[in-house]
Design a protein around this motif. Sequence first.
Motif, PDB file in Angstrom:
ATOM      1  N   CYS A 199     -11.419  16.358  -8.478  1.00 37.23           N
ATOM      2  CA  CYS A 199     -10.706  17.409  -7.748  1.00 37.23           C
ATOM      3  C   CYS A 199     -10.010  16.914  -6.479  1.00 37.23           C
ATOM      4  O   CYS A 199      -9.160  17.633  -5.935  1.00 37.23           O
ATOM      5  CB  CYS A 199     -11.666  18.544  -7.403  1.00 37.23           C
ATOM      6  N   VAL A 200     -10.335  15.732  -5.968  1.00 37.62           N
ATOM      7  CA  VAL A 200      -9.722  15.295  -4.707  1.00 37.62           C
ATOM      8  C   VAL A 200      -9.011  13.942  -4.826  1.00 37.62           C
ATOM      9  O   VAL A 200      -8.404  13.486  -3.858  1.00 37.62           O
ATOM     10  CB  VAL A 200     -10.770  15.197  -3.571  1.00 37.62           C
ATOM     11  N   GLU A 201      -9.064  13.322  -5.999  1.00 33.88           N
ATOM     12  CA  GLU A 201      -8.570  11.942  -6.096  1.00 33.88           C
ATOM     13  C   GLU A 201      -7.088  11.808  -5.779  1.00 33.88           C
ATOM     14  O   GLU A 201      -6.667  10.837  -5.133  1.00 33.88           O
ATOM     15  CB  GLU A 201      -8.887  11.370  -7.494  1.00 33.88           C
ATOM     16  N   ALA A 202      -6.266  12.757  -6.214  1.00 29.61           N
ATOM     17  CA  ALA A 202      -4.836  12.682  -5.896  1.00 29.61           C
ATOM     18  C   ALA A 202      -4.611  12.795  -4.387  1.00 29.61           C
ATOM     19  O   ALA A 202      -3.751  12.105  -3.819  1.00 29.61           O
ATOM     20  CB  ALA A 202      -4.068  13.774  -6.637  1.00 29.61           C
ATOM     21  N   ALA A 203      -5.400  13.655  -3.726  1.00 28.24           N
ATOM     22  CA  ALA A 203      -5.293  13.782  -2.271  1.00 28.24           C
ATOM     23  C   ALA A 203      -5.761  12.501  -1.583  1.00 28.24           C
ATOM     24  O   ALA A 203      -5.180  12.076  -0.574  1.00 28.24           O
ATOM     25  CB  ALA A 203      -6.120  14.972  -1.785  1.00 28.24           C
ATOM     26  N   VAL A 204      -6.807  11.867  -2.116  1.00 26.51           N
ATOM     27  CA  VAL A 204      -7.263  10.580  -1.578  1.00 26.51           C
ATOM     28  C   VAL A 204      -6.166   9.538  -1.714  1.00 26.51           C
ATOM     29  O   VAL A 204      -5.892   8.761  -0.787  1.00 26.51           O
ATOM     30  CB  VAL A 204      -8.543  10.110  -2.307  1.00 26.51           C
ATOM     31  N   ALA A 205      -5.504   9.519  -2.863  1.00 30.56           N
ATOM     32  CA  ALA A 205      -4.414   8.566  -3.072  1.00 30.56           C
ATOM     33  C   ALA A 205      -3.289   8.793  -2.078  1.00 30.56           C
ATOM     34  O   ALA A 205      -2.697   7.841  -1.556  1.00 30.56           O
ATOM     35  CB  ALA A 205      -3.900   8.673  -4.506  1.00 30.56           C
ATOM     36  N   SER A 206      -2.982  10.056  -1.795  1.00 25.25           N
ATOM     37  CA  SER A 206      -1.937  10.352  -0.810  1.00 25.25           C
ATOM     38  C   SER A 206      -2.324   9.836   0.569  1.00 25.25           C
ATOM     39  O   SER A 206      -1.492   9.270   1.300  1.00 25.25           O
ATOM     40  CB  SER A 206      -1.688  11.865  -0.753  1.00 25.25           C
ATOM     41  N   GLU A 207      -3.585  10.020   0.950  1.00 31.69           N
ATOM     42  CA  GLU A 207      -4.060   9.498   2.235  1.00 31.69           C
ATOM     43  C   GLU A 207      -4.004   7.975   2.265  1.00 31.69           C
ATOM     44  O   GLU A 207      -3.672   7.366   3.291  1.00 31.69           O
ATOM     45  CB  GLU A 207      -5.488   9.977   2.501  1.00 31.69           C
ATOM     46  N   ALA A 208      -4.321   7.349   1.128  1.00 33.48           N
ATOM     47  CA  ALA A 208      -4.268   5.888   1.057  1.00 33.48           C
ATOM     48  C   ALA A 208      -2.834   5.381   1.194  1.00 33.48           C
ATOM     49  O   ALA A 208      -2.586   4.347   1.835  1.00 33.48           O
ATOM     50  CB  ALA A 208      -4.872   5.416  -0.267  1.00 33.48           C
ATOM     51  N   LEU A 209      -1.881   6.099   0.621  1.00 30.73           N
ATOM     52  CA  LEU A 209      -0.472   5.710   0.760  1.00 30.73           C
ATOM     53  C   LEU A 209      -0.036   5.788   2.221  1.00 30.73           C
ATOM     54  O   LEU A 209       0.715   4.929   2.704  1.00 30.73           O
ATOM     55  CB  LEU A 209       0.405   6.599  -0.125  1.00 30.73           C
ATOM     56  N   LEU A 210      -0.513   6.817   2.937  1.00 29.57           N
ATOM     57  CA  LEU A 210      -0.192   6.922   4.359  1.00 29.57           C
ATOM     58  C   LEU A 210      -0.824   5.775   5.148  1.00 29.57           C
ATOM     59  O   LEU A 210      -0.203   5.222   6.065  1.00 29.57           O
ATOM     60  CB  LEU A 210      -0.682   8.264   4.905  1.00 29.57           C
ATOM     61  N   ALA A 211      -2.053   5.407   4.779  1.00 31.28           N
ATOM     62  CA  ALA A 211      -2.716   4.293   5.455  1.00 31.28           C
ATOM     63  C   ALA A 211      -1.950   2.997   5.236  1.00 31.28           C
ATOM     64  O   ALA A 211      -1.776   2.195   6.168  1.00 31.28           O
ATOM     65  CB  ALA A 211      -4.150   4.163   4.946  1.00 31.28           C
ATOM     66  N   MET A 212      -1.470   2.777   4.018  1.00 29.61           N
ATOM     67  CA  MET A 212      -0.691   1.566   3.742  1.00 29.61           C
ATOM     68  C   MET A 212       0.622   1.572   4.504  1.00 29.61           C
ATOM     69  O   MET A 212       1.068   0.537   5.011  1.00 29.61           O
ATOM     70  CB  MET A 212      -0.459   1.426   2.227  1.00 29.61           C
ATOM     71  N   ALA A 213       1.258   2.752   4.605  1.00 32.26           N
ATOM     72  CA  ALA A 213       2.514   2.844   5.358  1.00 32.26           C
ATOM     73  C   ALA A 213       2.294   2.534   6.838  1.00 32.26           C
ATOM     74  O   ALA A 213       3.135   1.892   7.483  1.00 32.26           O
ATOM     75  CB  ALA A 213       3.115   4.234   5.188  1.00 32.26           C
ATOM     76  N   ASP A 214       1.126   2.946   7.369  1.00 33.59           N
ATOM     77  CA  ASP A 214       0.803   2.668   8.769  1.00 33.59           C
ATOM     78  C   ASP A 214       0.246   1.269   8.973  1.00 33.59           C
ATOM     79  O   ASP A 214       0.197   0.770  10.102  1.00 33.59           O
ATOM     80  CB  ASP A 214      -0.228   3.681   9.287  1.00 33.59           C
ATOM     81  N   GLY A 215      -0.264   0.670   7.876  1.00 28.70           N
ATOM     82  CA  GLY A 215      -0.894  -0.643   7.980  1.00 28.70           C
ATOM     83  C   GLY A 215      -2.217  -0.587   8.701  1.00 28.70           C
ATOM     84  O   GLY A 215      -2.637  -1.575   9.323  1.00 28.70           O
ATOM     85  N   CYS A 216      -2.903   0.562   8.614  1.00 28.31           N
ATOM     86  CA  CYS A 216      -4.134   0.747   9.381  1.00 28.31           C
ATOM     87  C   CYS A 216      -5.144   1.545   8.554  1.00 28.31           C
ATOM     88  O   CYS A 216      -4.774   2.521   7.883  1.00 28.31           O
ATOM     89  CB  CYS A 216      -3.827   1.480  10.676  1.00 28.31           C
ATOM     90  N   ASP A 217      -6.410   1.150   8.607  1.00 30.81           N
ATOM     91  CA  ASP A 217      -7.467   1.869   7.901  1.00 30.81           C
ATOM     92  C   ASP A 217      -7.665   3.259   8.494  1.00 30.81           C
ATOM     93  O   ASP A 217      -7.310   3.517   9.641  1.00 30.81           O
ATOM     94  CB  ASP A 217      -8.788   1.095   7.981  1.00 30.81           C
ATOM     95  N   ARG A 218      -8.275   4.134   7.713  1.00 29.61           N
ATOM     96  CA  ARG A 218      -8.576   5.478   8.194  1.00 29.61           C
ATOM     97  C   ARG A 218      -9.780   6.029   7.446  1.00 29.61           C
ATOM     98  O   ARG A 218     -10.140   5.545   6.365  1.00 29.61           O
ATOM     99  CB  ARG A 218      -7.380   6.413   8.019  1.00 29.61           C
ATOM    100  N   THR A 219     -10.399   7.039   8.029  1.00 30.96           N
ATOM    101  CA  THR A 219     -11.489   7.771   7.387  1.00 30.96           C
ATOM    102  C   THR A 219     -11.065   9.225   7.237  1.00 30.96           C
ATOM    103  O   THR A 219     -10.530   9.819   8.180  1.00 30.96           O
ATOM    104  CB  THR A 219     -12.785   7.698   8.218  1.00 30.96           C
ATOM    105  N   VAL A 220     -11.269   9.793   6.062  1.00 31.39           N
ATOM    106  CA  VAL A 220     -10.882  11.177   5.798  1.00 31.39           C
ATOM    107  C   VAL A 220     -12.069  11.936   5.212  1.00 31.39           C
ATOM    108  O   VAL A 220     -12.948  11.341   4.573  1.00 31.39           O
ATOM    109  CB  VAL A 220      -9.673  11.270   4.844  1.00 31.39           C
TER     110      VAL A 220
END
Length: 308
Positions: free
Chosen positions: A74-95
């Motif tokens: 139920c959340v994997e696509a949203a996780v992928a979207s957050e991961a794409l943002l992290a890659m664009a920023d070049g910085c790790d994140r916690t969600v």
Amino acid sequence: MDQTLGSIAAPVPVRVSATDDPAELLRFAIDAHAGGAVALATLVDIRGGAARTLGSHVVVAADGRFCGYVSGGCVEAAVASEALLAMADGCDRTVKFGDGSPFFDIVLPCGGGISLAIHVLRDVGALQHVLDRLGQRQAAGLAYSPEQQSLEPVDPPPRAGWLQRDFVGVYRPRTRVVLSGQTIEAQAVARLAEASGYDVIIRGQGEEGRAAGAIDRFTAVVLLHHDLDAEAAILEAALVSPGFYIGALGSSRTHRRRVERLTALAFGQDEIDRIKAPIGMFGPTRDATSLALSVLADVAAARLMAYA
């Protein structure tokens, strides 16, 4: 595969595999990293109920392809979207998702909440280390440091979780089934075990030594003979092995005879008690398919108990 958000073209997350096998996920990450950025999202906290265990992964490539599960889907696509943002920023994140999350429109069916650490991979050496260990049928560990935004191989602890400020994931070889028996029941178990992704070794006539040498602590030994003499050699080898499961076909009366023979051979009660006989989670069964389901359900339950 792109959608336009204002003037910025962003990849659309697309699932490319339904696997949750950690080794396959890490191989996908290594292969994708050769062609661009990759992020590894790891389940690091569970609040209430959850569909997956700590340490579960979603792997996301820079072009939007992803695989793996950290929930029931139920959340994997949203996780992928957050991961794409992290890659664009070049910085790790916690969600966070579910309970305690700012995403009010994403509710977990179990009613709980999860936290994901998203790591933008700098290199894949640590992932390759895990694959090398798994290839040798050995457990492996990875320590993720949010402060250092790094991933390092470590000795695996008993279970995944936080050790001081690092989250340590645990990776274990897939279940191996050493199967002995020239019966219709053995054929059914072999088919179902292979379909389940298990590593299946079928012991043929005169191959006791090869089969015994394949029994490690991630191995289940399944004996499906209608003759105690036929099972004797591989059973004796299994009893002195580190295998996590030993099951043998036969009625309670047959098992009493088995116990008498093993006692006469000086096997102790603790060793004999390792044998699940009659084999299986439920029974008695009257057809090969039901027996195969019963046996492999028992094997899966024993593996969970051994490595929860």
